[in-house]
Scaffold this motif. Structure first.
Motif, PDB file in Angstrom:
ATOM      1  N   ALA A 147     -46.943 -19.739  -6.469  1.00 53.30           N
ATOM      2  CA  ALA A 147     -47.222 -18.719  -5.591  1.00 53.30           C
ATOM      3  C   ALA A 147     -46.119 -18.302  -4.685  1.00 53.30           C
ATOM      4  O   ALA A 147     -46.127 -17.514  -3.893  1.00 53.30           O
ATOM      5  CB  ALA A 147     -48.181 -19.262  -4.930  1.00 53.30           C
ATOM      6  N   HIS A 148     -45.053 -19.243  -4.346  1.00 57.63           N
ATOM      7  CA  HIS A 148     -44.111 -19.251  -3.384  1.00 57.63           C
ATOM      8  C   HIS A 148     -42.447 -18.933  -3.961  1.00 57.63           C
ATOM      9  O   HIS A 148     -41.527 -19.146  -3.447  1.00 57.63           O
ATOM     10  CB  HIS A 148     -44.095 -20.298  -2.325  1.00 57.63           C
ATOM     11  N   GLN A 149     -42.601 -18.771  -5.341  1.00 57.84           N
ATOM     12  CA  GLN A 149     -41.422 -18.446  -5.819  1.00 57.84           C
ATOM     13  C   GLN A 149     -40.268 -19.756  -5.901  1.00 57.84           C
ATOM     14  O   GLN A 149     -39.057 -19.469  -5.569  1.00 57.84           O
ATOM     15  CB  GLN A 149     -40.785 -16.945  -5.364  1.00 57.84           C
ATOM     16  N   ILE A 150     -41.013 -20.755  -5.899  1.00 60.43           N
ATOM     17  CA  ILE A 150     -40.010 -22.156  -6.211  1.00 60.43           C
ATOM     18  C   ILE A 150     -40.092 -22.388  -7.764  1.00 60.43           C
ATOM     19  O   ILE A 150     -41.107 -22.506  -8.207  1.00 60.43           O
ATOM     20  CB  ILE A 150     -40.751 -23.185  -5.448  1.00 60.43           C
ATOM     21  N   SER A 151     -38.888 -22.540  -8.299  1.00 59.74           N
ATOM     22  CA  SER A 151     -38.446 -22.379  -9.695  1.00 59.74           C
ATOM     23  C   SER A 151     -38.659 -24.028 -10.052  1.00 59.74           C
ATOM     24  O   SER A 151     -38.266 -24.875  -9.095  1.00 59.74           O
ATOM     25  CB  SER A 151     -37.206 -22.078 -10.218  1.00 59.74           C
ATOM     26  N   LEU A 152     -39.468 -24.247 -11.070  1.00 56.53           N
ATOM     27  CA  LEU A 152     -39.632 -25.450 -11.517  1.00 56.53           C
ATOM     28  C   LEU A 152     -39.194 -25.425 -13.078  1.00 56.53           C
ATOM     29  O   LEU A 152     -39.396 -24.770 -13.681  1.00 56.53           O
ATOM     30  CB  LEU A 152     -41.056 -26.033 -11.759  1.00 56.53           C
ATOM     31  N   VAL A 153     -38.250 -26.554 -13.260  1.00 57.15           N
ATOM     32  CA  VAL A 153     -37.412 -26.571 -14.445  1.00 57.15           C
ATOM     33  C   VAL A 153     -37.600 -28.049 -15.237  1.00 57.15           C
ATOM     34  O   VAL A 153     -37.270 -29.005 -14.472  1.00 57.15           O
ATOM     35  CB  VAL A 153     -36.004 -26.413 -14.289  1.00 57.15           C
ATOM     36  N   ASP A 154     -38.319 -27.910 -16.225  1.00 53.84           N
ATOM     37  CA  ASP A 154     -38.458 -29.480 -17.211  1.00 53.84           C
ATOM     38  C   ASP A 154     -37.513 -29.748 -17.928  1.00 53.84           C
ATOM     39  O   ASP A 154     -36.767 -29.095 -18.591  1.00 53.84           O
ATOM     40  CB  ASP A 154     -39.845 -28.879 -18.096  1.00 53.84           C
ATOM     41  N   LEU A 155     -37.476 -31.084 -17.480  1.00 55.14           N
ATOM     42  CA  LEU A 155     -36.238 -31.751 -18.183  1.00 55.14           C
ATOM     43  C   LEU A 155     -36.781 -32.867 -19.143  1.00 55.14           C
ATOM     44  O   LEU A 155     -35.685 -33.609 -19.634  1.00 55.14           O
ATOM     45  CB  LEU A 155     -35.169 -32.331 -17.156  1.00 55.14           C
ATOM     46  N   SER A 156     -37.753 -32.633 -19.508  1.00 54.70           N
ATOM     47  CA  SER A 156     -38.420 -33.670 -20.498  1.00 54.70           C
ATOM     48  C   SER A 156     -37.989 -33.449 -21.827  1.00 54.70           C
ATOM     49  O   SER A 156     -38.543 -33.963 -22.766  1.00 54.70           O
ATOM     50  CB  SER A 156     -39.922 -33.909 -20.207  1.00 54.70           C
ATOM     51  N   MET A 157     -37.679 -32.161 -22.186  1.00 54.96           N
ATOM     52  CA  MET A 157     -37.615 -31.480 -23.442  1.00 54.96           C
ATOM     53  C   MET A 157     -36.571 -32.723 -24.401  1.00 54.96           C
ATOM     54  O   MET A 157     -35.644 -33.534 -23.717  1.00 54.96           O
ATOM     55  CB  MET A 157     -37.052 -30.226 -23.744  1.00 54.96           C
ATOM     56  N   PRO A 158     -36.735 -32.775 -25.780  1.00 56.39           N
ATOM     57  CA  PRO A 158     -35.852 -33.403 -26.486  1.00 56.39           C
ATOM     58  C   PRO A 158     -34.230 -33.018 -26.490  1.00 56.39           C
ATOM     59  O   PRO A 158     -33.595 -33.966 -26.344  1.00 56.39           O
ATOM     60  CB  PRO A 158     -36.433 -33.088 -27.877  1.00 56.39           C
ATOM     61  N   ASP A 159     -33.985 -31.629 -26.066  1.00 58.27           N
ATOM     62  CA  ASP A 159     -32.746 -31.374 -25.794  1.00 58.27           C
ATOM     63  C   ASP A 159     -31.915 -32.085 -24.606  1.00 58.27           C
ATOM     64  O   ASP A 159     -30.585 -32.346 -24.740  1.00 58.27           O
ATOM     65  CB  ASP A 159     -32.549 -29.797 -25.284  1.00 58.27           C
ATOM     66  N   PHE A 160     -32.856 -32.584 -23.697  1.00 61.44           N
ATOM     67  CA  PHE A 160     -32.184 -33.162 -22.755  1.00 61.44           C
ATOM     68  C   PHE A 160     -32.042 -34.932 -22.782  1.00 61.44           C
ATOM     69  O   PHE A 160     -31.831 -35.515 -21.862  1.00 61.44           O
ATOM     70  CB  PHE A 160     -32.941 -32.975 -21.210  1.00 61.44           C
ATOM     71  N   HIS A 161     -32.658 -35.310 -24.090  1.00 63.84           N
ATOM     72  CA  HIS A 161     -32.835 -36.869 -24.237  1.00 63.84           C
ATOM     73  C   HIS A 161     -31.378 -37.471 -23.899  1.00 63.84           C
ATOM     74  O   HIS A 161     -31.617 -38.364 -23.176  1.00 63.84           O
ATOM     75  CB  HIS A 161     -33.257 -37.022 -25.559  1.00 63.84           C
ATOM     76  N   LYS A 162     -30.413 -36.990 -24.513  1.00 65.08           N
ATOM     77  CA  LYS A 162     -29.087 -37.775 -24.230  1.00 65.08           C
ATOM     78  C   LYS A 162     -28.680 -37.800 -22.854  1.00 65.08           C
ATOM     79  O   LYS A 162     -27.787 -38.530 -22.334  1.00 65.08           O
ATOM     80  CB  LYS A 162     -28.154 -37.340 -25.314  1.00 65.08           C
ATOM     81  N   LEU A 163     -28.879 -36.427 -22.297  1.00 61.69           N
ATOM     82  CA  LEU A 163     -28.528 -36.260 -20.860  1.00 61.69           C
ATOM     83  C   LEU A 163     -29.165 -37.227 -20.026  1.00 61.69           C
ATOM     84  O   LEU A 163     -28.584 -37.838 -19.116  1.00 61.69           O
ATOM     85  CB  LEU A 163     -28.657 -34.841 -20.452  1.00 61.69           C
ATOM     86  N   ARG A 164     -30.682 -37.283 -20.051  1.00 62.15           N
ATOM     87  CA  ARG A 164     -31.255 -38.245 -19.457  1.00 62.15           C
ATOM     88  C   ARG A 164     -30.925 -39.853 -19.498  1.00 62.15           C
ATOM     89  O   ARG A 164     -30.848 -40.453 -18.766  1.00 62.15           O
ATOM     90  CB  ARG A 164     -32.823 -38.265 -19.737  1.00 62.15           C
TER      91      ARG A 164
END
Length: 354
Positions: A147-164
Motif C-alpha cells: 500500500a505504501h510502495q515499500i519493496s519487499l525482496v525475498d532471499l529464501s530462493m534456492p539461488d541465494f542458498h550459497k549466499l545465505r
C-alpha cells in the motif's frame, strides 16, 4: 553485545550493496554530501551516518544512490534493510521503513540562505525503501508495504542458498570472536561494516576493526564472494509499486544476451520449489536456454495471480497484462548505463512444476 541474528542482517546489507552495484547502486557516505548547513542532508555521527528528514534525522546504515536518473524524475536514493532471522518480517519493520522514507521525502525547502550568502534551493532526491528477508514477510507487513510502495525482496530462493550460507558462516565466526572481548573493548558494528566495505565496495572509511579474530572471517567472506564473479542480482522495475530482485548464478549470460537484444520478449512461469514465497522464472521466448532469472513474489501478489473468481475478469490476466507486462532493468558498464526491457505477452504465460 550485538546478537548473532542482528549481525547476520548487518553483514547481509553490505553483501547486498555489493550485489546491487551492477544496477548502478552506490553506497553513500557522509563525505558524499559536501554542502554546509542548512543545505546538508547527510551527517556522520557516533553510530554512523544519518539523513535529514522534515521532522528528524534518521539512521541510514545502508543508503545508496543510483547512478542513472529516470526521465522527468529526481535522483533516486534507496534505503536497504536486511533481515536474516528465523521468523518472518513483521508489520513494525515495514511501518518503520515507511515512516523514515516519508519523512525524508517531505524534507523540501524551495530556497535557503545562511543570512549573508545567496539564496539557493536544497538539492532534492527521491527516497525509496527496500526490505530484504531470508524468511519471508507476515501478511500484514506485505499489505502495508504494498500500500505504501515499500519493496519487499525475498532471499529464501534456492539461488541465494550459497549466499545465505556464506553470510551465516561469517556472522557465526565474528560473533564467536566478539564474545572473547572485554565489554569495554568490543568493536562497534560500524567498525565491522567499515572493514567489510573496503574489499567489497572500495570504501575506506574509519574507524575499522583490526583484530584478526574478527577480520579473518570477513576476509574469507569477501574472497568467497569475489571468486563467484557470475553470482549476481539485478533490480527490475515493473509497472507496480515495488521492485523485483532478479537473481542468477550466471548473471552475465543474461547481460550478454540483453546487450544484443535490449528489448525482447520473455516467458514467465511459476516454479514449484520449497520456499516461503513462490519462485518465478524468466527466460527469453526465442532462446529459452540463453539465460534464466528467478525472483520471489510477496504472498499477497501471488494471491492476486492465483485467485480467479468465477464470472469476473481473471486476476491472472490483470497482473500479467499490467503489473508484469514489462520490466525495465538498468546495467552499469563503467560510466555508461544500459537500459533493458523485458516484455511479456499474455500467450506466453506458463505455470509449470519447474
Amino acid at each position: 553485545m550485538i546478537s548473532e541474528s542482528a549481525l547476520r542482517g548487518y553483514i547481509l546489507e553490505e553483501v547486498l550493496a555489493w550485489l546491487l552495484r551492477s544496477s548502478g547502486y552506490e553506497v553513500l557516505t557522509a563525505q558524499d554530501d559536501q554542502d554546509k548547513a542548512p543545505w546538508k542532508v547527510l551527517e556522520e555521527r557516533n553510530h554512523g551516518m544519518v539523513v535529514r528528514g522534515r521532522g528528524a534525522w534518521h539512521q541510514a546504515d545502508t543508503l545508496g544512490q543510483f547512478r542513472y536518473v529516470p526521465p522527468f524524475s529526481l535522483p533516486i536514493r534507496l534505503f536497504v534493510e536486511a533481515k536474516f532471522t528465523q521468523s518472518k518480517v513483521r508489520l513494525s519493520t515495514a511501518r518503520n521503513g515507511h515512516g523514515v522514507v516519508h519523512d525524508v521525502n517531505e524534507n523540501v525547502m524551495t530556497t535557503l540562505t545562511t543570512g549573508s550568502g545567496p539564496r539557493r534551493p536544497r538539492t532534492r532526491y527521491r527516497y525509496s525503501y527496500a526490505i530484504f528477508s531470508t524468511s519471508g514477510f507476515s501478511q500484514d507487513a506485505q499489505e502495508f508495504a504494498l500500500a505504501h510502495q515499500i519493496s519487499l525482496v525475498d532471499l529464501s530462493m534456492p539461488d541465494f542458498h550459497k549466499l545465505r550460507g556464506l553470510v551465516r558462516a561469517a556472522a557465526k565466526d565474528v560473533h564467536a570472536a566478539l564474545q572473547a572481548f572485554p565489554a569495554a573493548q568490543l568493536p562497534a558494528v560500524r567498525e565491522i561494516r567499515n572493514y567489510l566495505r573496503r574489499p567489497l565496495l572500495n570504501l575506506w572509511e574509519e574507524p575499522v576493526v583490526t583484530d584478526p579474530s574478527v577480520t579473518t572471517p570477513l576476509d574469507v567472506l569477501a574472497d568467497s564472494l569475489r571468486s563467484r564473479s557470475t553470482l549476481g542480482m539485478i533490480l527490475a522495475f515493473p509497472a507496480a509499486p515495488f521492485v523485483l530482485g532478479l537473481a542468477s548464478d550466471d548473471l552475465y549470460s543474461f547481460v550478454n544476451y540483453a546487450l544484443e537484444q535490449p528489448t525482447h520478449s520473455v516467458r514467465l512461469r511459476r516454479l514449484r520449489q520449497p520456499a516461503p514465497h513462490s519462485v518465478w522464472e524468466i527466460r527469453p521466448r526465442e532462446h529459452p536456454n540463453a539465460y534464466a532469472l528467478t525472483f520471489g513474489l510477496p504472498e499477497q501478489v501471488e494471491a492476486w495471480i492465483l485467485d480467479q473468481e468465477a464470472g469476473s475478469p481473471s486476476r491472472t490476466r490483470w497482473v500479467k497484462e499490467s503489473m508484469l507486462s514489462a520490466m525495465t532493468l538498468y546495467w552499469m558498464d563503467g560510466d555508461h548505463a544500459h537500459t533493458f526491457q523485458l516484455r511479456y505477452t499474455a500467450a506466453e504465460f506458463l505455470e509449470g512444476s519447474g
